[in-house]
Design an enzyme around this catalytic site. Sequence first.
Site, PDB file in Angstrom:
ATOM      1  N   LYS A  19      40.987  31.120  49.246  1.00 24.90           N
ATOM      2  CA  LYS A  19      41.898  30.843  48.116  1.00 24.90           C
ATOM      3  C   LYS A  19      43.285  31.270  48.520  1.00 24.90           C
ATOM      4  O   LYS A  19      44.150  30.913  48.286  1.00 24.90           O
ATOM      5  CB  LYS A  19      41.276  32.057  46.892  1.00 24.90           C
ATOM      6  N   ARG A  93      38.086  36.979  37.270  1.00 28.64           N
ATOM      7  CA  ARG A  93      36.674  37.286  38.085  1.00 28.64           C
ATOM      8  C   ARG A  93      35.512  37.426  37.060  1.00 28.64           C
ATOM      9  O   ARG A  93      34.202  37.659  37.468  1.00 28.64           O
ATOM     10  CB  ARG A  93      36.740  38.260  38.776  1.00 28.64           C
ATOM     11  N   ARG A 132      37.256  37.286  60.568  1.00 30.11           N
ATOM     12  CA  ARG A 132      38.364  37.710  60.074  1.00 30.11           C
ATOM     13  C   ARG A 132      38.737  39.034  60.294  1.00 30.11           C
ATOM     14  O   ARG A 132      39.519  39.526  61.135  1.00 30.11           O
ATOM     15  CB  ARG A 132      38.531  37.557  58.414  1.00 30.11           C
ATOM     16  N   ARG A 144      39.945  44.930  57.009  1.00 34.24           N
ATOM     17  CA  ARG A 144      39.737  45.218  55.560  1.00 34.24           C
ATOM     18  C   ARG A 144      38.494  46.009  55.270  1.00 34.24           C
ATOM     19  O   ARG A 144      37.367  45.839  55.953  1.00 34.24           O
ATOM     20  CB  ARG A 144      39.429  44.043  54.524  1.00 34.24           C
ATOM     21  N   ARG A 155      29.641  41.583  47.562  1.00 36.70           N
ATOM     22  CA  ARG A 155      30.768  40.875  46.899  1.00 36.70           C
ATOM     23  C   ARG A 155      30.293  39.381  46.707  1.00 36.70           C
ATOM     24  O   ARG A 155      30.622  38.672  45.405  1.00 36.70           O
ATOM     25  CB  ARG A 155      32.057  40.898  48.163  1.00 36.70           C
TER      26      ARG A 155
HETATM   27  P1  ADP Z   1      37.797  38.285  48.266  1.00 39.62           P
HETATM   28  O1  ADP Z   1      37.983  37.227  47.379  1.00 39.62           O
HETATM   29  O2  ADP Z   1      37.728  37.721  49.693  1.00 39.62           O
HETATM   30  O3  ADP Z   1      36.667  39.071  48.114  1.00 39.62           O
HETATM   31  P2  ADP Z   1      40.156  39.701  47.180  1.00 39.62           P
HETATM   32  O4  ADP Z   1      41.303  40.296  47.962  1.00 39.62           O
HETATM   33  O5  ADP Z   1      40.043  38.759  45.949  1.00 39.62           O
HETATM   34  O6  ADP Z   1      39.117  39.380  48.228  1.00 39.62           O
HETATM   35  O7  ADP Z   1      39.551  40.974  46.355  1.00 39.62           O
HETATM   36  C1  ADP Z   1      39.086  42.233  47.028  1.00 39.62           C
HETATM   37  C2  ADP Z   1      38.434  43.181  45.978  1.00 39.62           C
HETATM   38  O8  ADP Z   1      39.433  43.622  45.084  1.00 39.62           O
HETATM   39  C3  ADP Z   1      37.169  42.768  45.156  1.00 39.62           C
HETATM   40  O9  ADP Z   1      36.059  42.714  46.067  1.00 39.62           O
HETATM   41  C4  ADP Z   1      37.227  43.618  44.298  1.00 39.62           C
HETATM   42  O10 ADP Z   1      36.607  44.822  44.366  1.00 39.62           O
HETATM   43  C5  ADP Z   1      38.601  43.828  43.791  1.00 39.62           C
HETATM   44  N1  ADP Z   1      39.493  42.882  42.774  1.00 39.62           N
HETATM   45  C6  ADP Z   1      40.187  41.554  43.258  1.00 39.62           C
HETATM   46  N2  ADP Z   1      40.360  41.149  42.047  1.00 39.62           N
HETATM   47  C7  ADP Z   1      39.624  41.503  40.880  1.00 39.62           C
HETATM   48  C8  ADP Z   1      39.253  41.092  39.774  1.00 39.62           C
HETATM   49  N3  ADP Z   1      40.131  40.238  39.141  1.00 39.62           N
HETATM   50  N4  ADP Z   1      38.446  41.957  38.930  1.00 39.62           N
HETATM   51  C9  ADP Z   1      37.933  43.049  39.419  1.00 39.62           C
HETATM   52  N5  ADP Z   1      37.932  43.194  40.723  1.00 39.62           N
HETATM   53  C10 ADP Z   1      38.732  42.679  41.401  1.00 39.62           C
END
Ligand code: ADP
Length: 202
Positions: A19, A93, A132, A144, A155
Amino acid sequence: MTAKTPVNIILLGPPGAGKGTQAARLVEERNMVQLSTGDMLRAAKDSGTEMGNRVAEVMARGELVTDEIVIGLIEEQLTTVNADGFIFDGFPRTLAQADALGELLEKTGQSLDAVIEMQVNDEVLVSRILNRAAEAVAAGGTARADDNEESLKLRLMEYYKKTSPLIGYYHAKGKLQSIDGLGQIDEVAVSIGDIVAKATEA
Ligand code: ADP
Protein backbone atom coordinates in the site's frame (compact mmCIF):
# COMPACT_ATOMS: atom_id res chain seq x y z
CA MET A 1 -4.52 24.23 -16.45
CA THR A 2 -8.07 23.13 -15.87
CA ALA A 3 -9.01 22.18 -12.36
CA LYS A 4 -9.24 18.42 -11.91
CA THR A 5 -11.90 16.84 -9.80
CA PRO A 6 -10.17 15.40 -6.76
CA VAL A 7 -10.29 11.61 -6.60
CA ASN A 8 -10.20 10.02 -3.18
CA ILE A 9 -9.25 6.38 -2.88
CA ILE A 10 -8.59 3.80 -0.20
CA LEU A 11 -5.78 1.27 -0.57
CA LEU A 12 -6.97 -1.80 1.30
CA GLY A 13 -4.88 -4.86 2.01
CA PRO A 14 -2.91 -6.76 4.63
CA PRO A 15 0.45 -5.61 5.98
CA GLY A 16 3.07 -6.05 3.28
CA ALA A 17 0.57 -5.79 0.41
CA GLY A 18 2.43 -2.76 -0.95
CA LYS A 19 0.00 0.00 0.00
CA GLY A 20 2.74 2.47 0.98
CA THR A 21 4.81 1.75 -2.12
CA GLN A 22 1.86 2.32 -4.42
CA ALA A 23 0.69 5.39 -2.51
CA ALA A 24 4.14 6.95 -3.02
CA ARG A 25 3.79 6.39 -6.79
CA LEU A 26 0.41 8.10 -6.86
CA VAL A 27 1.80 11.05 -4.90
CA GLU A 28 4.60 11.43 -7.42
CA GLU A 29 2.60 10.84 -10.58
CA ARG A 30 -0.75 12.37 -9.73
CA ASN A 31 -0.03 14.94 -7.09
CA MET A 32 -2.35 13.20 -4.65
CA VAL A 33 -1.81 13.36 -0.89
CA GLN A 34 -1.06 10.17 1.03
CA LEU A 35 -2.76 9.84 4.39
CA SER A 36 -1.03 6.94 6.13
CA THR A 37 -2.21 6.48 9.69
CA GLY A 38 0.79 4.18 10.28
CA ASP A 39 3.18 7.01 9.30
CA MET A 40 1.22 9.51 11.40
CA LEU A 41 1.34 7.20 14.42
CA ARG A 42 5.08 6.58 13.98
CA ALA A 43 5.60 10.35 13.79
CA ALA A 44 3.59 10.79 16.99
CA LYS A 45 5.73 8.13 18.63
CA ASP A 46 8.95 9.85 17.54
CA SER A 47 7.73 13.19 18.85
CA GLY A 48 7.52 11.64 22.31
CA THR A 49 4.07 13.03 23.06
CA GLU A 50 1.87 11.28 25.61
CA MET A 51 -0.30 9.86 22.84
CA GLY A 52 2.82 8.79 20.95
CA ASN A 53 4.17 6.89 23.90
CA ARG A 54 0.83 5.23 24.53
CA VAL A 55 0.47 3.94 20.99
CA ALA A 56 4.11 2.88 20.54
CA GLU A 57 3.70 -0.25 22.64
CA VAL A 58 0.43 -1.23 21.01
CA MET A 59 1.98 -0.84 17.55
CA ALA A 60 5.11 -2.80 18.44
CA ARG A 61 2.93 -5.73 19.52
CA GLY A 62 1.08 -5.59 16.21
CA GLU A 63 -2.32 -4.67 17.64
CA LEU A 64 -4.54 -1.89 16.34
CA VAL A 65 -4.58 1.42 18.17
CA THR A 66 -7.97 2.79 19.18
CA ASP A 67 -10.43 4.01 16.58
CA GLU A 68 -10.71 7.32 18.43
CA ILE A 69 -7.02 8.15 17.95
CA VAL A 70 -6.79 7.34 14.25
CA ILE A 71 -10.12 8.95 13.40
CA GLY A 72 -8.87 12.11 15.14
CA LEU A 73 -5.68 12.07 13.06
CA ILE A 74 -7.60 11.67 9.81
CA GLU A 75 -10.14 14.33 10.72
CA GLU A 76 -7.36 16.83 11.34
CA GLN A 77 -5.90 16.17 7.87
CA LEU A 78 -9.20 16.16 6.02
CA THR A 79 -10.25 19.47 7.45
CA THR A 80 -6.93 21.26 6.92
CA VAL A 81 -5.23 19.83 3.82
CA ASN A 82 -6.23 20.77 0.30
CA ALA A 83 -5.34 18.14 -2.26
CA ASP A 84 -5.90 16.85 -5.79
CA GLY A 85 -7.19 13.78 -4.01
CA PHE A 86 -6.39 11.70 -0.97
CA ILE A 87 -4.96 8.19 -0.81
CA PHE A 88 -6.05 6.54 2.42
CA ASP A 89 -3.28 4.08 3.27
CA GLY A 90 -3.85 1.86 6.30
CA PHE A 91 -7.10 3.63 7.13
CA PRO A 92 -9.86 2.64 7.65
CA ARG A 93 -8.94 -0.61 9.39
CA THR A 94 -12.21 -1.29 11.22
CA LEU A 95 -15.89 -0.92 10.38
CA ALA A 96 -16.18 1.92 12.91
CA GLN A 97 -13.34 3.75 11.14
CA ALA A 98 -15.04 3.16 7.78
CA ASP A 99 -18.29 4.65 9.07
CA ALA A 100 -16.40 7.61 10.54
CA LEU A 101 -14.58 8.22 7.26
CA GLY A 102 -17.88 8.21 5.38
CA GLU A 103 -19.27 10.82 7.76
CA LEU A 104 -16.14 12.98 7.60
CA LEU A 105 -16.13 12.97 3.82
CA GLU A 106 -19.79 13.86 3.74
CA LYS A 107 -19.27 16.66 6.24
CA THR A 108 -16.42 18.13 4.20
CA GLY A 109 -18.26 17.73 0.89
CA GLN A 110 -15.88 15.11 -0.49
CA SER A 111 -16.46 11.80 -2.21
CA LEU A 112 -15.01 8.34 -1.88
CA ASP A 113 -14.29 7.24 -5.43
CA ALA A 114 -12.73 3.79 -5.19
CA VAL A 115 -11.58 1.23 -2.69
CA ILE A 116 -8.74 -0.79 -4.16
CA GLU A 117 -8.17 -4.14 -2.52
CA MET A 118 -4.62 -5.38 -3.09
CA GLN A 119 -4.63 -9.18 -2.98
CA VAL A 120 -1.43 -10.91 -1.86
CA ASN A 121 -1.09 -14.31 -0.22
CA ASP A 122 0.21 -14.69 3.34
CA GLU A 123 3.47 -16.40 2.41
CA VAL A 124 4.50 -13.47 0.24
CA LEU A 125 3.46 -10.96 2.91
CA VAL A 126 5.58 -12.62 5.55
CA SER A 127 8.65 -12.87 3.34
CA ARG A 128 8.29 -9.26 2.09
CA ILE A 129 8.12 -7.89 5.61
CA LEU A 130 10.91 -10.02 7.03
CA ASN A 131 13.06 -8.99 4.02
CA ARG A 132 12.24 -5.34 4.64
CA ALA A 133 13.41 -5.74 8.23
CA ALA A 134 16.62 -7.51 7.20
CA GLU A 135 17.37 -4.86 4.56
CA ALA A 136 16.91 -2.03 7.05
CA VAL A 137 19.37 -3.68 9.41
CA ALA A 138 21.84 -4.46 6.60
CA ALA A 139 21.74 -0.78 5.60
CA GLY A 140 22.89 0.14 9.08
CA GLY A 141 19.46 1.23 10.32
CA THR A 142 16.92 -0.41 12.56
CA ALA A 143 13.91 -2.45 11.53
CA ARG A 144 10.41 -1.28 12.44
CA ALA A 145 9.57 -2.51 15.93
CA ASP A 146 6.64 -4.48 14.49
CA ASP A 147 8.52 -6.05 11.57
CA ASN A 148 9.30 -9.32 13.34
CA GLU A 149 7.70 -12.73 13.08
CA GLU A 150 5.72 -12.55 16.32
CA SER A 151 4.19 -9.08 15.77
CA LEU A 152 3.55 -9.90 12.16
CA LYS A 153 1.44 -12.90 13.13
CA LEU A 154 -0.72 -10.61 15.24
CA ARG A 155 -0.88 -7.92 12.52
CA LEU A 156 -2.15 -10.52 10.05
CA MET A 157 -4.72 -11.80 12.57
CA GLU A 158 -5.88 -8.22 13.26
CA TYR A 159 -6.24 -7.74 9.51
CA TYR A 160 -8.37 -10.84 9.01
CA LYS A 161 -10.52 -10.23 12.09
CA LYS A 162 -11.05 -6.47 11.94
CA THR A 163 -10.07 -5.11 8.54
CA SER A 164 -11.06 -7.76 6.01
CA PRO A 165 -14.80 -7.22 6.78
CA LEU A 166 -14.33 -3.89 4.99
CA ILE A 167 -14.06 -5.84 1.73
CA GLY A 168 -17.73 -6.81 2.06
CA TYR A 169 -18.67 -3.39 3.39
CA TYR A 170 -17.28 -1.53 0.38
CA HIS A 171 -18.46 -4.19 -2.05
CA ALA A 172 -21.99 -3.59 -0.77
CA LYS A 173 -21.50 0.12 -1.35
CA GLY A 174 -20.40 -0.55 -4.94
CA LYS A 175 -16.93 0.90 -4.32
CA LEU A 176 -14.72 -2.19 -4.23
CA GLN A 177 -12.18 -3.01 -6.94
CA SER A 178 -9.83 -5.92 -6.33
CA ILE A 179 -6.45 -6.21 -7.99
CA ASP A 180 -3.61 -8.70 -7.98
CA GLY A 181 -0.90 -7.30 -5.73
CA LEU A 182 1.60 -10.03 -6.57
CA GLY A 183 3.04 -8.56 -9.76
CA GLN A 184 6.01 -6.23 -10.15
CA ILE A 185 5.65 -2.78 -8.58
CA ASP A 186 5.21 -1.25 -12.05
CA GLU A 187 2.51 -3.74 -13.02
CA VAL A 188 0.54 -3.12 -9.84
CA ALA A 189 0.95 0.62 -10.40
CA VAL A 190 -0.63 0.27 -13.85
CA SER A 191 -3.67 -1.56 -12.41
CA ILE A 192 -4.14 1.13 -9.76
CA GLY A 193 -3.48 3.94 -12.24
CA ASP A 194 -6.25 2.59 -14.50
CA ILE A 195 -8.76 2.60 -11.66
CA VAL A 196 -7.79 6.13 -10.61
CA ALA A 197 -7.94 7.37 -14.21
CA LYS A 198 -11.44 5.93 -14.66
CA ALA A 199 -12.56 7.51 -11.39
CA THR A 200 -11.16 10.85 -12.60
CA GLU A 201 -13.18 10.65 -15.81
CA ALA A 202 -16.37 9.59 -14.07
P1 ADP B 1 1.28 -2.29 7.93
O1 ADP B 1 0.15 -2.07 6.98
O2 ADP B 1 2.53 -2.76 7.26
O3 ADP B 1 0.93 -3.15 9.12
P2 ADP B 1 1.09 0.47 8.94
O4 ADP B 1 2.22 1.41 8.93
O5 ADP B 1 -0.10 0.80 8.11
O6 ADP B 1 1.73 -0.92 8.55
O7 ADP B 1 0.57 0.26 10.45
C1 ADP B 1 1.43 -0.08 11.50
C2 ADP B 1 0.67 -0.16 12.82
O8 ADP B 1 0.10 1.12 13.14
C3 ADP B 1 -0.51 -1.12 12.86
O9 ADP B 1 -0.12 -2.44 13.11
C4 ADP B 1 -1.34 -0.52 14.01
O10 ADP B 1 -0.78 -0.80 15.27
C5 ADP B 1 -1.17 0.97 13.77
N1 ADP B 1 -2.22 1.52 12.87
C6 ADP B 1 -2.02 2.09 11.65
N2 ADP B 1 -3.17 2.49 11.10
C7 ADP B 1 -4.15 2.16 11.98
C8 ADP B 1 -5.57 2.26 11.99
N3 ADP B 1 -6.23 2.82 10.95
N4 ADP B 1 -6.25 1.80 13.08
C9 ADP B 1 -5.62 1.25 14.11
N5 ADP B 1 -4.29 1.09 14.17
C10 ADP B 1 -3.55 1.53 13.12
